[in-house]
Design an enzyme around this catalytic site. Structure first.
Site, PDB file in Angstrom:
ATOM      1  N   ASP A 191       0.830  -1.211   0.000  1.00  0.00           N
ATOM      2  CA  ASP A 191       0.000   0.000   0.000  1.00  0.00           C
ATOM      3  C   ASP A 191       0.865   1.262   0.000  1.00  0.00           C
ATOM      4  O   ASP A 191       1.949   1.281   0.601  1.00  0.00           O
ATOM      5  CB  ASP A 191      -0.902  -0.016   1.240  1.00  0.00           C
ATOM      6  CG  ASP A 191      -2.041   0.990   1.125  1.00  0.00           C
ATOM      7  OD1 ASP A 191      -2.309   1.478   0.010  1.00  0.00           O
ATOM      8  OD2 ASP A 191      -2.658   1.301   2.162  1.00  0.00           O
TER       9      ASP A 191
ATOM     10  N   HIS B 111       2.412   3.365  -9.176  1.00  0.00           N
ATOM     11  CA  HIS B 111       2.265   1.914  -9.391  1.00  0.00           C
ATOM     12  C   HIS B 111       3.490   1.356 -10.119  1.00  0.00           C
ATOM     13  O   HIS B 111       3.940   0.245  -9.828  1.00  0.00           O
ATOM     14  CB  HIS B 111       0.983   1.620 -10.173  1.00  0.00           C
ATOM     15  CG  HIS B 111      -0.260   1.997  -9.408  1.00  0.00           C
ATOM     16  ND1 HIS B 111      -0.459   1.642  -8.093  1.00  0.00           N
ATOM     17  CD2 HIS B 111      -1.360   2.713  -9.764  1.00  0.00           C
ATOM     18  CE1 HIS B 111      -1.625   2.124  -7.670  1.00  0.00           C
ATOM     19  NE2 HIS B 111      -2.185   2.779  -8.668  1.00  0.00           N
TER      20      HIS B 111
ATOM     21  N   LEU C 263      10.492 -20.782  -5.414  1.00  0.00           N
ATOM     22  CA  LEU C 263       9.554 -19.868  -4.738  1.00  0.00           C
ATOM     23  C   LEU C 263       8.234 -19.900  -5.496  1.00  0.00           C
ATOM     24  O   LEU C 263       8.230 -19.903  -6.729  1.00  0.00           O
ATOM     25  CB  LEU C 263      10.124 -18.442  -4.777  1.00  0.00           C
ATOM     26  CG  LEU C 263       9.217 -17.330  -4.227  1.00  0.00           C
ATOM     27  CD1 LEU C 263       9.294 -17.279  -2.703  1.00  0.00           C
ATOM     28  CD2 LEU C 263       9.625 -15.963  -4.776  1.00  0.00           C
TER      29      LEU C 263
HETATM   30  C1  FPP Z   1      -2.028   0.121  -3.347  1.00  0.00           C
HETATM   31  O1  FPP Z   1      -1.530   1.450  -3.282  1.00  0.00           O
HETATM   32  C2  FPP Z   1      -1.505  -0.554  -4.529  1.00  0.00           C
HETATM   33  C3  FPP Z   1      -2.246  -1.083  -5.549  1.00  0.00           C
HETATM   34  C4  FPP Z   1      -3.719  -1.055  -5.575  1.00  0.00           C
HETATM   35  C5  FPP Z   1      -1.608  -1.700  -6.726  1.00  0.00           C
HETATM   36  C6  FPP Z   1      -0.432  -2.554  -6.417  1.00  0.00           C
HETATM   37  C7  FPP Z   1       0.327  -2.798  -7.660  1.00  0.00           C
HETATM   38  C8  FPP Z   1       1.677  -2.794  -7.744  1.00  0.00           C
HETATM   39  C9  FPP Z   1       2.573  -2.632  -6.573  1.00  0.00           C
HETATM   40  C10 FPP Z   1       2.347  -2.965  -9.058  1.00  0.00           C
HETATM   41  C11 FPP Z   1       2.223  -4.326  -9.634  1.00  0.00           C
HETATM   42  C12 FPP Z   1       2.744  -5.429  -8.816  1.00  0.00           C
HETATM   43  C13 FPP Z   1       2.716  -6.736  -9.213  1.00  0.00           C
HETATM   44  C14 FPP Z   1       3.306  -7.756  -8.341  1.00  0.00           C
HETATM   45  C15 FPP Z   1       2.116  -7.187 -10.490  1.00  0.00           C
HETATM   46  P1  FPP Z   1      -2.574   2.644  -3.390  1.00  0.00           P
HETATM   47  O2  FPP Z   1      -2.774   2.972  -4.825  1.00  0.00           O
HETATM   48  O3  FPP Z   1      -3.821   2.276  -2.649  1.00  0.00           O
HETATM   49  O4  FPP Z   1      -1.805   3.801  -2.649  1.00  0.00           O
HETATM   50  P2  FPP Z   1      -2.448   4.948  -1.735  1.00  0.00           P
HETATM   51  O5  FPP Z   1      -3.041   4.259  -0.535  1.00  0.00           O
HETATM   52  O6  FPP Z   1      -1.267   5.783  -1.380  1.00  0.00           O
HETATM   53  O7  FPP Z   1      -3.458   5.678  -2.583  1.00  0.00           O
END
Ligand code: FPP
Length: 246
Positions: A16, A33, A127
């Site tokens: 997050d 992202h 893994l």
């Molecule tokens: C949460 O941060 C993150 C996500 C909803 C997307 C996670 C995706 C990645 C880390 C990239 C792809 C990874 C893989 C393994 C394919 P948020 O957007 O909720 O952040 P915020 O809380 O600061 O708004």
């Protein structure tokens, strides 16, 4: 029962903070992202060096469909590109990929790429990388209940035989051991519908670091913290101390 944690076998992470990281850097959320993907790459690399056998990453929740369309599209594009770029390297490194979640909402070409990645990496033994996409813990419980109901309807199973093992086998995570350690970055202290069944006895670790800033050092801090925990699984501390010396 293994009360003394050494290295966790299964680590589950809610990555997050990408959006806030981007905002702090004056960038669009999609750049957050992209940076999050780089962080995930490093942690995957480090996990197998620590003897972790399963790493589960929450990449896209069933609730993330509610985000603005442009962000959802950008995430879908990022997943597709990441799969294309990473799959060969993952296979060469003995990493088996397993997707969990409801894939039906994703474009066909991404669903096909997921299937291809799972098939290509099937023999990986170093893994298991579990990527949760379109995943929700409640969704998983419901689909497991539907499977059990169908099996009863088809007289494959009688209702008095439903137990934890039968239920677990019907989850999308069927066959995987429960996470020993759950990590959430980004400062929030909640599970957000991730692995509801599986986290029952996991050790929880919350970090204020935003995911793109979560380095190998932060990951190792979490592993160190885990090593100091006493896992009791419902037993008393005395019983656990005895079982250590048994
Ligand atoms: C949460 O941060 C993150 C996500 C909803 C997307 C996670 C995706 C990645 C880390 C990239 C792809 C990874 C893989 C393994 C394919 P948020 O957007 O909720 O952040 P915020 O809380 O600061 O708004």
């Amino acid at each position: 029962m293994g009360a003394v944690p050494s290295e966790p076998k299964h680590v589950a992470i809610i990555m997050d903070g990408n959006g806030r990281w981007a905002k702090h850097h004056g960038l669009p959320r999609t750049a957050g992202h992209q940076a999050g993907l780089e962080a995930a790459r490093e942690i995957v690399r480090k996990a197998s060096e620590h003897g972790i056998r399963i790493l589960s990453l929450f990449a896209f929740s069933s609730e993330n469909w509610l985000r603005p369309k442009a962000e959802v599209h950008a995430l879908i594009r990022l997943f597709g590109e990441a799969l294309d770029q990473e799959i060969d390297r993952l296979v060469q490194n003995g990493i088996q990929i397993r997707f969990i979640g409801d894939r039906s909402g994703f474009p066909n070409r991404l669903q096909e790429a997921m299937q291809r990645a799972e098939a290509a990496s099937f023999a990986g033994e170093r893994l298991t990388l579990v990527i949760a996409v379109g995943y929700g813990g409640r969704w998983d419980l419901c689909q497991a209940a539907r499977t059990l109901a169908r099996r009863i309807h088809e007289a494959e199973l009688s209702e008095d035989r439903i137990n934890e093992a039968e239920f677990e086998a019907c989850l999308s995570t069927g066959g995987l051991p429960d996470p020993d350690l759950f990590i959430r970055t980004g400062g929030e202290r909640r599970i957000s519908n991730f692995l509801l069944w599986n986290l029952a006895y996991s050790e929880l670790y919350f970090s204020d670091t935003l995911w793109p800033d979560f380095t190998v050092k932060h990951f190792e801090d979490a592993l160190n913290d885990y090593r100091g925990r006493q896992r009791r699984f419902g037993r008393t501390p005395g019983q656990v101390r005895c079982s250590r010396h048994a």
